[in-house]
Scaffold this motif. Sequence first.
Motif: not given
Length: 204
Positions: A15-16, A18-20, A22-23, A105, A160, A162
């Motif tokens: 999840s972390a 993916l967060e990166l 997406e940024a 994702r 992140p 997470a």
Amino acid sequence: MDTEAIKSCYLGAASAFLELVEAVPETAWTKPALGEWDVRGLTGHTSRALSTVESYLSTPAAGERVDGPVAYFLTVRGATSPAAIAQRGRETGDTLGEDPAAAVRELVQRVGALVRTTPDDAPVATPAGAMTLIDYLPTRTFELAVHGLDLARALKLEAPAALTPAIAASLELAAAIGAHLPSAPDLLLLLNGRTGLPGNLSVL
């Protein structure tokens, strides 16, 4: 760490990651990230911490049983040339297509569902030999943690939240691997700020 915690740690690291991803700004995919990799290549390499779980679960596991993540890393250490690893990362990055974030994702969602529903003792066919899923996952958490931090640095972002459990677990795994190496004394001194770390960085 119990099996539920191992899976949770892996899923949190995914999840972390993916967060990166997406940024990443649209113009940043070709910017330098780590060694020979640009941001896309680093993302491609890191995404293999997800795709290999899927592909190795679908491959018949043969060979001797590998007894856990430390044995895995000691077995594969130095087995593949840095140039081959770099090329594979670039190639995987290319397969992410025009929208790498969307591709990652979808991968995170698909592999996450697979990990949640697959028995802990399901066989996994790794380059080091046969493993169970629950023994293989910490090696992928390690990759997500280290390269998640690499990606955060390349993007000048904070890691992140997470990713925190994965960082802690990866420190423990790194220490366990290091304890088996001839360089163990030097690694211990390094962690205690004796040589070459900025700002007197130390575990103590």
